[in-house]
Design a protein around this motif. Structure first.
Motif, PDB file in Angstrom:
ATOM      1  N   TYR A  31      -3.204  -1.219   3.135  1.00  0.00           N
ATOM      2  CA  TYR A  31      -2.824  -0.519   3.473  1.00  0.00           C
ATOM      3  C   TYR A  31      -1.548   0.040   3.610  1.00  0.00           C
ATOM      4  N   THR A  32      -1.369   0.628   2.812  1.00  0.00           N
ATOM      5  CA  THR A  32       0.853   1.298   3.260  1.00  0.00           C
ATOM      6  C   THR A  32       1.519   2.907   3.166  1.00  0.00           C
ATOM      7  N   PRO A  33       2.222   3.034   3.784  1.00  0.00           N
ATOM      8  CA  PRO A  33       2.272   4.807   3.909  1.00  0.00           C
ATOM      9  C   PRO A  33       2.718   4.122   2.233  1.00  0.00           C
ATOM     10  N   PHE A  34       3.687   3.454   1.385  1.00  0.00           N
ATOM     11  CA  PHE A  34       4.192   3.740   0.701  1.00  0.00           C
ATOM     12  C   PHE A  34       4.103   2.765  -0.149  1.00  0.00           C
ATOM     13  N   PRO A  35       4.497   2.379  -1.486  1.00  0.00           N
ATOM     14  CA  PRO A  35       4.174   1.035  -2.561  1.00  0.00           C
ATOM     15  C   PRO A  35       4.805   0.381  -2.319  1.00  0.00           C
TER      16      PRO A  35
ATOM     17  N   ARG B 163       2.590   2.656   9.593  1.00  0.00           N
ATOM     18  CA  ARG B 163       2.281   1.429   9.946  1.00  0.00           C
ATOM     19  C   ARG B 163       1.239   0.921   8.609  1.00  0.00           C
ATOM     20  N   PHE B 164       0.995  -0.502   9.151  1.00  0.00           N
ATOM     21  CA  PHE B 164       0.979  -1.359   7.442  1.00  0.00           C
ATOM     22  C   PHE B 164      -0.397  -2.274   7.777  1.00  0.00           C
TER      23      PHE B 164
END
Lengths: 180, 445, 975, 205
Positions: A38-42, A145-146
């Protein structure tokens, strides 16, 4: 931390996309399959690393477009030629050149709708509730965060060993449980 | 001056906090209240005008025979044109992988939606019997009769509604991840519920991102020809007719160019004050403004070429009505409008050739304003001068707009402003997640 | 057109009364308003809530209606079928034979009576519009005494009290003032009154009269006589300021006869030639082959010069005059010289002289005993009355018709002296300026409301029959006079029957009477036998006049400005001031609506330093009037033409306080001309509305013209530009031809621009009046307009008329752009406009190169009085707000003919469908029919080489085409 | 809990059930719209709205069933102008009195008729078949071309109280004008081409 309650999975929190990719690689190497990042951007290649390669979306859009195109033209043809043919400025009943714009617009419309609905459908959205949201840290997935989450459904999953494995990846944000 | 497309020293966190704070902050800036207030008052004016129009009839406007189309159509084309920049910036620049689009595409798209909404009003309002407007939609009526698909007006209905729908989807899809951010950062319960519903439970899964990007790309690919088609269809309203000055094949290309021209001008007009007010110079940098200025210059030249070709053809065709129309534009009763158009829309924008102008925010702002006025004049000249003197001299006559023509036009500007201010207040006007991708990797956190 | 179903017998008249009564039940007002339902639906639709339903159901029945049958049905009435009644339209005392169409007892339309010599089946704008006055809500509705409403009986008792003493003193101080009277019965009644009251006097006055001609014939022959012209027999016509095609009695017949000699078939070049000398351009001048603009006073000089020329006194050095002289001499016995009624007697005398010298008398014109039973020189007659009033010798004045307070010349001060009369009774259609100053006002019946008899300029007598009971408390002149004869209870019908029937065998009379009423022309036997008085129109011997001509007044100096007066071309002497149709009818040539203007030439405008809409002040003999200027190319220099009929103060809602009052300058000595007036720019401006702003054809050869000679050489001159693309040059398929293909042909060499068609169209198709302001915003609704173009020198321009209505293009540009298929093409080639489908995008109008489509920018019918609803043609939808409309080729008449034909299992005959404009046209310029039938009249005309279409270079392929204008100029005259 | 000095909130806002709820609502929205349109278009054509086959209340309970089926009076005895005019004609009171001056001469139900005749006051019937004013229907030609009364007016001879048989919607008119041969009952009768019969000006002027 409750040791017996059923959990959704274990969540590792990273600060940089590279760390996450690296962690995913090692998790797969370790044989984990049921997991997601799960990431805040691709983040490029992340999906591939998770073993996800092709999506059916383009096909869906193509079908939508074809339906829109054929339907659009037939609608006009049926109205102007079959149902109520009218002499309009002595143009032919089937003035197909005049039917092109509407046909085109309907093609685009249907294709676009199927793209959006297709994407949502394949992603299983909307899904306002998700166990991950139980994890207080997870809110940062939409900020900076990732996360890597190995789900309890994985056949190799074992609370202790998996937790141990994850912490070996040195997630800066640590490892936490996600309640079911 | 910076050639960057994002100010230095920004991290994922700072970007997120900076942009989302504009929405999530409790206190509303006075500037916003003032701007929205103005918009609201004008919306009231619009409502009054529409009510009076419905009660009295289309006669309250200046339209007549021969000039049966007036401000309504001029404004319609103008707004539609403005509505072109948004989708174009997002879609085409996305396909061209232009990183600099990412700070302006969000409110450019919003602008598109609001402009198209304003545009959509006019074709309905200008009907003699607006309450039968839905007769243009094919539905199984008890009359057993259908719309007439050879008419460009029917094409308009489909083109504009499709354009609005697709733009809306494109905009909303783009919003989803940011809505998730707002959901996770909103301090108020209602805020989180509302944003939560809109975010549809987005959680940034890598697989979702994958499909998401695919869908976004496909939409962009579909939207791009759509943008071109819409203003082409709008130009057909004129090109399909037999009137001198309307009946010409050059309309579609130069209408599209004109649309992009005015669209970018409007983005400029909005971007410059907003970045100043909200201190977004780091995100909307001079590089952005300069690129847009260059696009304006290019499209402006295409428009100029369009005018030139129109006149060339009217001479080359040796068609007596066409020739008269040209002379009438140059020296007829509406000549002032024509020469004003040439000055404002063609001459003034040439200033953009100069770096000094392109790098001066004030100058850019003024030029952008000029272009918007100019493009409105262009539509006025096309609609009015062609109609008021056509084939039979006996039916030639003049057109004078009335108070209600103006009030309706200004009213829609108010509607546009009001919607825009609401957008700025409640949604992130810059795409947060796309800005994150611009952060140099080293500066993670 | 409908098979005429004339009124038949007296018995039916009895029922007639009966069903008139039930009329109100049969047609409750809202049932008559065809737009009513549409309106309700639209109102609902406005309520956004019911939006969807309202539209979805737009073909569903409306709110439940009542249907109300007769109790006893009158048998000649078939509900839904119109009847036609023969009667006559009176103007200036003379009658024009007409057939009035009646729907369920509502007169809705007026057509010409083919059997009537003065009509020959056509009408003029006045006759067409007269039906609107019938329903005019501003007509006077009640008998009033000193402004208070009272009753007929009250009037009778008062009158009796007045008349008894009069009988003793032989009617001392009793005066009657009427307008021109040609009615035999009315004249007989007046004679009776004068017998009962020997010292009473009967005066006649109308502002527009034949005084000059009267005076001339008195000077020439020592007795009154009228002239009957036969223009169809004349090769050369000289008009001395005579607008015989539009404004002289008999003009409808004149137009028919005149144009009969201007229809030139292929190969022929035989055509009559018209010379016109006039000051203000008239339609007669516009169609003349040679027009000479001259100040009113110069006409006489021109006349006498021509006279000298014809007398062989050698050349005048004026090419034009010499040419005329030679032409006249060349066609002795086949020429006519007409003197205008607005010219002084001298000119008429010269005309007599010329016609005599040229041996025209008995050939192209004949002298007949006056049509009027009691011809007088009216200005004189009025003068005498006023002298008596001034002297206080009048104590009972009956003004039976007319509005002298408004129309009397200023110098006579009628209003002032009227105050000297003790008891003043006014009888008229409206409560007007005169009623205001009278003790009693008796409302007059409209001519469609009452029986009457009247005579036409050619002597034909018509029995006028009523189509509807008086809408208001009106009385006929016959009833009124009968009251003065002490028989207040007799009905008009009884009076007429007695007058015509006296001394006749009952049954034989019955037969003759029925025939006369039915035909609209009194049977000769009835005229001959029952001599109410000596038969009119007895031809007289040719006079000798040379002696009189000697030593007429010399020409006037040219540095002064002459002011001429003319009756207004649309409101006449002011009597039609409250008629919306006529007010909004563009005046021929100048195209002004809702106002009168001061016409002057470009040069004079320059001299006075004025432009259009500048107000000038005209002063004469201490009286002044301010009038807005309109510059008219072709007007005589140093002359101003003023028009009567405006500046009314009590005309009604539409007519009051419009324009200026030209009567206030007029003098009894010289009613038509002020030889030396003081004219100056006042500095004010006044907004005028002209329906045509642009006067040049911009070299778009819209009207194509050639001389008869050129035509003989190059019959194909109309296609000189070769601008019509060949038939195969189209992308579109040819639709299979049907048995009918409707088309129209308009002959520009016979069109005289008289406007009859415009009003006929308005009456037939329920076309609303929009008013001055909307007309000024270019929103007038006329489906048929007459374009007028000037060409050549602005001082002596050529003038063209071109009637333009929907061309019903084969490849109609308006149709493909309609988004809802509201305008489509019928299988018979009609360009159909379906009002109830129209949403009002107005795209069709934009795309119509002829700009013949009209749009309802507002609900123009909404401000009409309820009584107007009775006027609507039930066969045509009344359009409401927001829909487009246009000429339909009178599709209702086509459908009517089709249905009749189908019922009889036959094809529609050629000439069976006659459009409203065609029916009205006195020149027969418009021909409509089936172009699929090669033998139809219209097909034949379209095969003429003169045939061309307008803007055919756009490949619209119009169904309406024109026959190019042919003129017959005299080669000897340089133009 | 604190991260980077930034307050972070619990993300779990919704209950499990909302997942199904949200999906159902999306599907439901589409479904409802579709359903609504169908319902409306059915409703519009239903007797409730069109008043077809709904009996009208009349001042006198006149029964076509009795007069036509029972006594066998021809339609044209009362509707006299049906063959010559656009309007079929409503009989004047006189026509009623022809018989009812003898038959049922004192029946109370017929009092309004007698009153009308006595006082010379028209009977006020409620319209049963009515068209908008922009529609021009001509009875005479339809009858002449062999369209029988019942084709449009239904089994009038079976109507104790009269109702309108059909909707009189344009789509209903078109059924016949598009396929005249199906409705014209006299054999061998020439019928016009549908193309001609669907000209707008056939009904609208």
């Amino acid at each position: 931390m409750n040791k017996t309650a059923p959990i959704y999975g274990l969540l590792a929190e990273f600060e940089q996309p590279e760390e996450l990719i690296n962690a995913v690689r090692r998790a797969r190497a370790a044989g984990y399959r049921k997991m997601d990042a799960y990431t805040p951007f691709p983040v490029e290649h992340l999906a591939e690393e998770l073993g996800f390669h092709r999506t059916a979306l383009p096909v869906i859009v193509l079908i939508g477009g074809v339906i829109g195109c054929a339907g659009g033209f037939f609608l006009q043809y049926w109205i102007s030629v079959l149902d109520y043919p009218l002499n309009v400025g002595s143009r032919p009943f089937n003035s197909w050149p005049s039917f092109i714009p509407v046909t085109f617009e309907l093609t685009i419309l249907c294709a676009a709708l199927s793209a959006v609905l297709g994407m949502l459908g394949l992603n299983g959205l909307p899904m306002p509730y998700h166990p991950l949201f139980n994890s207080p840290r997870f809110a940062l997935a939409s900020r900076n965060r990732f996360f890597l989450c190995i789900e309890s459904g994985d056949k190799q999953f074992n609370r202790e060993t998996t937790a141990k494995f994850l912490s070996e990846l040195k997630p800066k944000g640590g490892v936490s449980q996600v309640e079911e | 001056m910076s050639q960057e497309i994002i100010g230095s020293g920004h991290t994922y966190a700072t970007i997120t906090d900076k942009i989302s704070s504009i929405v999530l902050t409790r206190k509303t800036p006075h500037g916003w209240l003032f701007g929205f207030g103005v918009g609201f008052v004008l919306v009231m004016l619009l409502l009054v005008s529409i009510t009076y129009l419905f009660v009295e009839g289309i006669g309250i406007w200046g339209v007549n025979i021969p000039v049966a189309w007036g401000f309504a159509i001029v404004n319609f084309v103008w707004w539609i044109g403005i509505g072109h920049a948004g989708t174009l910036i997002s879609a085409i620049l996305l396909l061209l992988r232009q990183g600099w689009r990412q700070s302006i595409n969000r409110f450019a798209e919003a602008m598109t939606l609001f402009a198209v909404a304003c545009a959509g009003l006019f074709p309905v309002l200008h009907l003699g019997r607006p309450w039968f407007a839905y007769w243009l939609i094919p539905y199984p009526s008890t009359m057993g009769i259908w719309p007439q698909f050879r008419s460009p007006l029917v094409w308009d209905v489909f083109a504009v509604s499709t354009y609005f729908t697709v733009s809306l989807l494109f905009w909303f899809i783009g919003l989803i991840p940011d809505l998730a951010t707002l959901r996770d950062r909103s301090s108020s319960r209602t805020g989180r519920v509302v944003y939560g519903i809109l975010a549809m439970g987005w959680r940034g899964s890598a697989i979702h991102w994958h499909r998401y990007e695919m869908a976004y790309l496909l939409l962009a690919g579909l939207a791009t020809p759509l943008v071109v088609s819409v203003h082409t269809v709008v130009s057909f309203d004129f090109a399909i007719s037999i009137l001198p000055g309307w009946h010409t094949t050059i309309f579609p290309p130069y209408f599209v160019a004109g649309a992009i021209y005015s669209g970018f001008a409007m983005v400029m007009v909005l971007a410059i004050p907003i970045r100043a007010v909200y201190g977004l110079e780091d995100f909307i940098t001079m590089r952005h403004l300069q690129n847009m200025a260059k696009v304006m210059l290019a499209t402006g030249l295409i428009v100029a070429y369009g005018y030139l070709m129109e006149h060339f053809m009217s001479w080359y065709s040796a068609e007596k009505y066409e020739r008269f129309m040209t002379l009438n534009r140059w020296g007829g009763p509406y000549a002032p409008a024509y020469w004003a158009l040439i000055l404002i829309n063609i001459v003034i924008p040439q200033a953009l050739w100069f770096r000094r102008v392109r790098s001066n925010v004030i100058m850019l702002f003024l030029v952008a304003i000029a272009v918007n006025v100019g493009m409105w004049l262009e539509r006025f000249v096309i609609v009015i001068t062609s109609l008021h003197r056509d084939f039979l001299p006996s039916s030639w006559n003049m057109y004078y707009p009335t108070f209600w023509d103006w009030s309706t036009f200004i009213g829609t500007i108010g509607l546009f402003l009001a919607l825009l201010f609401l957008f700025i207040r409640f949604l992130p006007m810059i795409s947060i997640f796309e800005m994150r991708t611009l952060v140099p990797r080293s500066e993670g956190d | 057109m409908t098979t005429k179903n004339f009124w038949r017998s007296l018995e039916e008249y009895a029922n007639f009364e009966e069903f008139q009564k039930s009329l109100e039940d049969e047609f409750p007002p809202d049932a008559a308003v065809r737009q009513g339902v549409v309106d309700r639906r639209e109102f609902l639709s406005l309520m956004s809530a019911s939006l969807a339903l309202a539209g979805l159901s737009s073909c569903a029945p409306a709110a439940p209606e009542k249907i109300v049958p007769y109790v006893r049905a009158p048998e000649e009435i078939v509900p839904g079928k119109p009847l036609f009644f023969a009667t006559a339209f009176p103007l200036g005392g003379y009658g024009l034979g007409i057939l009035a169409e009646s729907h369920m007892g509502r007169p809705t339309k007026i057509e010409g009576n083919p059997d009537h010599p003065a009509s020959l089946g056509s009408t003029d704008a006045f006759a067409q519009a007269s039906i609107l006055s019938l329903y005019d809500p501003d007509r006077s509705k009640a008998i009033t005494q000193a402004g208070a409403i009272t009753t007929w009986d009250a009037f009778i008792t008062n009158l009796a009290a007045e008349l008894d003493p009069k009988r003793l003193n032989k009617g001392e101080g009793f005066r009657i003032l009427t307008e021109t009277v040609t009615s035999p019965t009315l004249a007989a009644q007046l004679k009776q009154i004068l017998q009962q009251f020997p010292s009473a006097r009967w005066h006649q006055y109308e502002p527009v009269n034949a005084d000059s001609a009267r005076a001339a014939s008195r000077m020439t022959f020592g007795r009154y006589s009228d002239i009957r012209y036969h223009f169809d027999k004349a090769d050369v016509i000289l008009s001395l300021d005579a607008d015989f095609l539009l404004s002289m009695p008999g003009h409808v017949r004149h137009a028919r006869e005149f144009t009969a000699r201007r229809r030139v078939k292929a190969g022929e070049k035989e055509m009559n030639r018209l010379y016109a000398a006039e000051s203000a351009p008239s339609v007669t001048g516009a169609v003349a082959d040679h027009r000479r603009a001259a100040r009113p006073s110069q006409i006489q000089d021109i006349a006498s010069q021509i006279n000298d020329g014809v007398a062989g006194k050698g050349s005048t050095g004026d090419a034009w005059i010499d040419a005329v002289v030679r032409d006249l001499q060349a066609s002795r016995g086949k020429s006519i010289v007409v003197a205008g009624p607005h010219q002084p007697p001298e000119v008429h005398v010269i005309a007599h002289d010329l016609n005599t010298k040229l041996g025209n008398v008995g050939q192209t014109l004949e002298y007949v005993d006056p049509i009027e039973p009691n011809p007088v020189e009216q200005m004189q007659s009025l003068g005498d009355l006023i002298k008596d009033m001034q002297a206080g010798a009048v104590d009972l004045l009956l003004i039976a018709g007319g509005n002298p307070v408004y129309t009397a010349p200023a110098d006579l001060e009628f209003a002032k002296h009227l105050a000297n009369v003790r008891l003043r009774i006014h009888f008229s259609l409206y409560e007007d300026e005169t009623s205001e100053r009278c003790h009693w006002h008796i409302p007059e019946t409209h001519f469609l409301e009452s029986w009457a008899d009247i005579r036409s300029d050619d002597g034909t007598t018509t029995i006028m029959q009523p189509l509807i009971n008086p809408l208001y408390a009106g009385k006929s002149a016959y009833e009124l006079l009968s009251a003065f004869l002490g028989q207040p209870t007799r009905t008009t019908y009884e009076i007429l029957i007695e007058a015509w029937g006296q001394g006749r065998n009952k049954d034989e009379f019955e037969k003759l009477w029925r025939k006369s009423v039915h035909d609209g022309v009194v049977a000769p036997e009835l005229n001959a036998v029952g001599a109410l008085y000596e038969r009119p129109g007895r031809s007289q011997t040719a006079p000798t006049v040379s002696n009189v001509v000697a030593g007429f007044s010399p020409r006037s100096p040219s540095d002064v400005i002459e002011v001429a007066f003319r009756p207004d071309p649309t409101v006449y002497d002011g009597r039609f001031a409250n008629n919306g149709w006529l007010q909004e009818l563009p005046k021929p040539l100048i195209k002004i609506v809702w106002d009168n203007v001061a016409l002057l030439s470009p040069a004079t405008a320059e001299r006075l330093n004025v432009i259009n809409e500048d107000v000038i002040e005209i002063k004469s003999e201490g009286r002044a009037v301010r009038a807005p200027v309109w510059i008219s190319p072709g007007h005589a220099n140093d002359a101003v033409t003023l028009f009567l009929g405006y500046g009314r103060t009590r005309a009604g809602a539409l007519g009051s306080n419009r324009g200026y009052n030209a009567y206030s300058l007029r003098t009894s000595a010289s009613p038509w001309l002020i030889k030396n007036a003081e004219v100056r720019k006042s500095g004010e401006r006044y907004a005028l509305v002209s329906t045509q702003e642009h006067h040049s054809m911009e070299n778009r050869n819209l009207v194509r013209r050639a001389s008869a000679a050129e035509y003989a050489q190059r019959p194909d001159f109309v296609e000189a530009e070769r601008d019509t693309p060949p038939g195969e040059l189209t992308l579109y398929p040819e639709y299979a031809p049907e048995e009918y293909a409707w088309g129209m042909s308009i002959d520009l060499s016979t069109c005289i621009g008289c406007n009859a068609c415009v009003i006929a169209c308005q009456a037939e198709n329920n076309i609303p009046v929009v008013g001055k302001i909307e007309a000024g915003r270019s929103r007038e609704m006329h489906w048929l307009r007459i374009d007028r173009y000037y060409q050549g020198d602005i001082h002596e321009p050529e003038i063209f008329f071109q009637p333009v209505m929907c061309m019903h293009c084969e490849d109609a540009p308006c149709e493909p752009v309609c988004p809802v298929a509201a305008t489509t093409h019928s299988s018979e080639g009609l360009n159909e406009m379906t009002y109830n489908r129209c949403v009002g995008t107005r795209y069709c109008s934009n795309n119509c190169p002829y700009k013949v489509r009209r749009f309802n920018f507002f609900n123009f019918h909404s401000n009409e009085a309820p009584s107007m609803a009775l006027l609507y043609n039930p066969d045509v939808t009344v359009r409401s707000r927001g829909v487009m409309e246009k000429c339909t080729y009178c599709v209702q008449r086509i459908n009517h003919a089709r249905i009749n034909a189908k019922k009889e299992d036959r094809a529609i005959r050629d000439g069976e469908v006659v459009t409203a404009c065609q029916a009205a046209c006195p020149a027969g310029a418009i021909v409509f029919g089936n172009i699929a039938d090669p033998n139809s009249r219209v097909s034949k005309l379209k095969s003429e080489p003169r045939n061309y279409g307008v803007l055919t270079d756009l490949n619209t392929r119009p169904r309406t085409t024109y026959l190019a204008k042919l003129t017959n100029p005299n080669p000897a005259v340089k133009t | 809990m604190q991260t980077g000095g930034q307050r972070v909130y619990m993300a779990q806002i919704f209950h499990r059930s909302t997942n199904t709820l949200s999906r159902v609502s999306i599907f439901g929205a589409v479904f409802i719209v579709a359903a609504l349109t169908t319902v409306i278009s059915i409703l519009i054509r239903s007797p409730y709205f069109t008043e077809a086959r709904v009996v009208r209340v009349q001042p006198v309970p006149f029964s076509h069933k009795h007069h036509v089926a029972g006594i066998g009076i021809d339609c044209r005895y009362c509707h006299t102008s049906v063959e010559e005019s656009s309007f079929a004609g409503i009989p004047p009171t006189k026509t009623c009195m022809n018989c009812h001056s003898q038959v049922w001469a004192d029946s109370p139900t017929l009092e309004p008729v007698r009153a009308s005749f006595r006082e010379d006051r028209s009977l006020e019937w409620t319209r049963v078949n009515n068209l908008p004013d922009f529609v021009y229907f001509d009875h005479s030609i339809h009858v002449r071309r062999g369209v029988s009364c019942t084709t449009c007016h239904g089994p009038v001879d079976q109507m104790p109280m009269t109702w309108r048989e059909n909707t009189l919607f344009m789509e209903w008119c078109l059924e016949c004008h598009r396929h005249p041969e199906r409705f014209v009952q006299i054999r061998g009768q020439h019928v016009d081409s549908p193309r001609k019969l669907t000209n707008c000006s056939i009904c609208h002027r």
